[in-house]
Design a protein around this motif. Structure first.
Motif, PDB file in Angstrom:
ATOM      1  N   ASP A  64       0.816  -1.286   0.014  1.00  0.00           N
ATOM      2  CA  ASP A  64       0.073   0.193  -0.114  1.00  0.00           C
ATOM      3  C   ASP A  64       0.429   1.055   0.451  1.00  0.00           C
ATOM      4  OD1 ASP A  64      -1.928   2.515   0.792  1.00  0.00           O
ATOM      5  OD2 ASP A  64      -3.790   0.633   1.308  1.00  0.00           O
ATOM      6  N   ASP A  65       0.617   2.572  -0.321  1.00  0.00           N
ATOM      7  CA  ASP A  65       1.612   3.235  -0.972  1.00  0.00           C
ATOM      8  C   ASP A  65       1.279   4.642   0.526  1.00  0.00           C
ATOM      9  OD1 ASP A  65      -0.215   5.615  -2.351  1.00  0.00           O
ATOM     10  OD2 ASP A  65      -1.088   3.757  -2.324  1.00  0.00           O
ATOM     11  N   ALA A  66       0.453   4.063   1.297  1.00  0.00           N
ATOM     12  CA  ALA A  66      -0.165   4.975   2.007  1.00  0.00           C
ATOM     13  C   ALA A  66       0.193   4.463   3.369  1.00  0.00           C
ATOM     14  CB  ALA A  66      -1.441   5.140   1.874  1.00  0.00           C
ATOM     15  N   SER A  67       1.547   5.581   3.490  1.00  0.00           N
ATOM     16  CA  SER A  67       2.137   4.638   5.424  1.00  0.00           C
ATOM     17  C   SER A  67       0.854   4.434   6.556  1.00  0.00           C
ATOM     18  CB  SER A  67       2.620   5.429   5.940  1.00  0.00           C
ATOM     19  OG  SER A  67       2.600   6.814   5.913  1.00  0.00           O
ATOM     20  N   PHE A  68       0.131   5.321   6.750  1.00  0.00           N
ATOM     21  CA  PHE A  68      -0.803   5.191   7.681  1.00  0.00           C
ATOM     22  C   PHE A  68      -1.971   3.767   7.648  1.00  0.00           C
ATOM     23  CE2 PHE A  68      -4.114   6.395  10.736  1.00  0.00           C
ATOM     24  CZ  PHE A  68      -5.471   5.796  10.330  1.00  0.00           C
ATOM     25  N   THR A  69      -2.105   3.783   5.900  1.00  0.00           N
ATOM     26  CA  THR A  69      -2.705   1.922   6.178  1.00  0.00           C
ATOM     27  C   THR A  69      -1.893   1.122   6.165  1.00  0.00           C
ATOM     28  OG1 THR A  69      -4.269   3.083   3.749  1.00  0.00           O
ATOM     29  CG2 THR A  69      -4.412   0.347   4.329  1.00  0.00           C
ATOM     30  N   ARG A  70      -0.522   1.203   6.320  1.00  0.00           N
ATOM     31  CA  ARG A  70       0.533   0.266   6.376  1.00  0.00           C
ATOM     32  C   ARG A  70       0.570  -0.080   7.853  1.00  0.00           C
ATOM     33  NH1 ARG A  70       3.419   2.746   2.769  1.00  0.00           N
ATOM     34  NH2 ARG A  70       4.964   3.177   4.511  1.00  0.00           N
ATOM     35  N   ASP A  71       0.286   0.807   8.335  1.00  0.00           N
ATOM     36  CA  ASP A  71       0.874   0.439  10.295  1.00  0.00           C
ATOM     37  C   ASP A  71      -0.546   0.090  10.515  1.00  0.00           C
ATOM     38  OD1 ASP A  71       1.732   2.011  12.685  1.00  0.00           O
ATOM     39  OD2 ASP A  71       0.517   2.896  12.628  1.00  0.00           O
ATOM     40  N   LEU A  72      -2.052   0.630   9.986  1.00  0.00           N
ATOM     41  CA  LEU A  72      -2.699  -0.060  10.617  1.00  0.00           C
ATOM     42  C   LEU A  72      -3.131  -1.301  10.353  1.00  0.00           C
ATOM     43  CD1 LEU A  72      -5.886   0.328  11.604  1.00  0.00           C
ATOM     44  CD2 LEU A  72      -6.916   0.374   9.360  1.00  0.00           C
ATOM     45  N   ILE A  73      -2.435  -2.402   9.546  1.00  0.00           N
ATOM     46  CA  ILE A  73      -2.643  -3.355   8.979  1.00  0.00           C
ATOM     47  C   ILE A  73      -1.382  -4.052  10.141  1.00  0.00           C
ATOM     48  CG2 ILE A  73      -1.945  -5.253   7.598  1.00  0.00           C
ATOM     49  CD1 ILE A  73      -3.395  -2.996   5.459  1.00  0.00           C
TER      50      ILE A  73
ATOM     51  N   MET B  36      -2.667   2.791  -6.797  1.00  0.00           N
ATOM     52  CA  MET B  36      -0.740   3.062  -6.405  1.00  0.00           C
ATOM     53  C   MET B  36      -0.183   3.013  -7.556  1.00  0.00           C
ATOM     54  SD  MET B  36      -0.130  -0.510  -4.255  1.00  0.00           S
ATOM     55  CE  MET B  36       0.000  -1.372  -5.205  1.00  0.00           C
ATOM     56  N   PRO B  37       1.120   4.186  -7.203  1.00  0.00           N
ATOM     57  CA  PRO B  37       1.582   5.129  -8.401  1.00  0.00           C
ATOM     58  C   PRO B  37       2.381   3.668  -8.956  1.00  0.00           C
ATOM     59  CG  PRO B  37       2.672   5.217  -6.624  1.00  0.00           C
ATOM     60  CD  PRO B  37       1.196   4.962  -5.773  1.00  0.00           C
TER      61      PRO B  37
END
Length: 298
Positions: free
Chosen positions: A9-18, A58-59
């Motif tokens: 995932d390109d969003a660090s917030f989502t990766r951290d949540l998972i 994602m880019p």
């Protein structure tokens, strides 16, 4: 042997949540992260993963392109490795496209911790990964098996039971720490600052885990949005994910945010009208351009 899971995932917030959710429920799982499909390919060529959790938009390489590449590899065929697509693209056409390409399961944004774990449990059972998911970690106890059993029952039951808060840390940490005390400085020269937030009235739709609301955007900037919603049963929690639909020049974009704050609009505990402040998650150049153009038009 512990299960190896790749989060893309390109969003660090989502990766951290998972990552926090999986570490809480499956502490023995070995997790790796990639910021886009290209980085994921590089990791997958070096390490054999047992499960892929991947964003769609994602880019450089989309989740669908990564999925298509995976299913062409001998080590990542559909029957061998579960691929769970995590995205706000929940319309039928996109779901059908992902299914045809070989996706194992589909989790729509925003999602709760319970929904995420249930999807992982379901995918693990389909591919006989129960043993790897239950492998003992550093704790060396039978706690993980109990968690899996309870979650499996939940996954095969009536589904989600409302919203689950994702909060496992302070908002100060998420936003970069508390602000230090202001130092004594000379009085600055008075200038006219550039407008960064606008008061608006933009009707729209917003989704918090499992429910959709009609909303009125009352403040908007390139990184935040404040909404007015009416909710009798579901109250968003700080750090929950949210998907906000915004339209500009006939184009609707689904933008990913997280909840920064929730407040009642009336001075009574029974108020069903809430003001919800959202912080932008998306780091996609196309979406940032869309938001900037929309902001300047308001």
């Amino acid at each position: 042997m512990a299960i190896k899971i790749l989060v893309v995932d390109d969003a660090s917030f989502t990766r951290d949540l998972i990552r926090r959710t999986l570490k809480k429920h499956f502490p023995s799982a070995q997790l790796e992260e990639a910021v886009n499909g290209r980085k994921a390919q590089q990791l997958m060529n070096k390490v054999k993963f047992d499960m892929i959790l991947c964003d769609w938009e994602m880019p450089e390489m989309t989740g669908l392109e990564l999925l298509d590449w995976c299913r062409q590899q001998d080590n990542y065929k559909k029957e061998n490795v579960p691929f769970v697509m995590i995205t706000s693209r929940g319309d039928k056409d996109h779901v059908v496209e992902a299914v045809k390409t070989g996706v194992t399961d589909y989790l729509g944004k925003p999602f709760s911790s319970e929904q995420l774990v249930n999807k992982i449990v379901s995918a693990a059972k389909k591919h006989n990964l129960d043993g790897a998911l239950m492998a003992k970690g550093a704790r060396g106890s039978g706690a993980e098996k109990e968690v899996l059993d309870s979650l499996t029952k939940a996954a095969t039951g009536s589904g989600t039971k409302g919203m689950t808060s994702h909060t496992s840390g302070s908002l100060d940490v998420l936003l970069g720490g508390k602000s230090p005390k202001a130092a004594t400085v000379t009085k600055p020269k008075i200038t006219h600052p550039k407008v960064t937030t606008k008061d608006v009235k933009v009707p729209s739709m917003v989704r918090f885990a499992g429910k959709q609301f009609r909303t009125m955007v009352i403040q908007f900037s390139c990184t935040e949005a404040s909404l007015l919603i009416k909710s009798d049963d579901v109250i968003p929690s700080v750090l929950d994910q949210a998907v906000l639909d915004l339209e500009f020049k006939g184009k609707v974009n689904r933008l990913n945010y997280y909840v920064q704050g929730v407040a009642t609009t009336e001075k009574k505990p029974t108020s069903s009208f809430l003001t919800v402040t959202l912080g932008l998650i998306d780091q996609d150049a196309e979406k940032e351009s869309f938001i900037k153009a929309l902001f300047e038009s308001l």
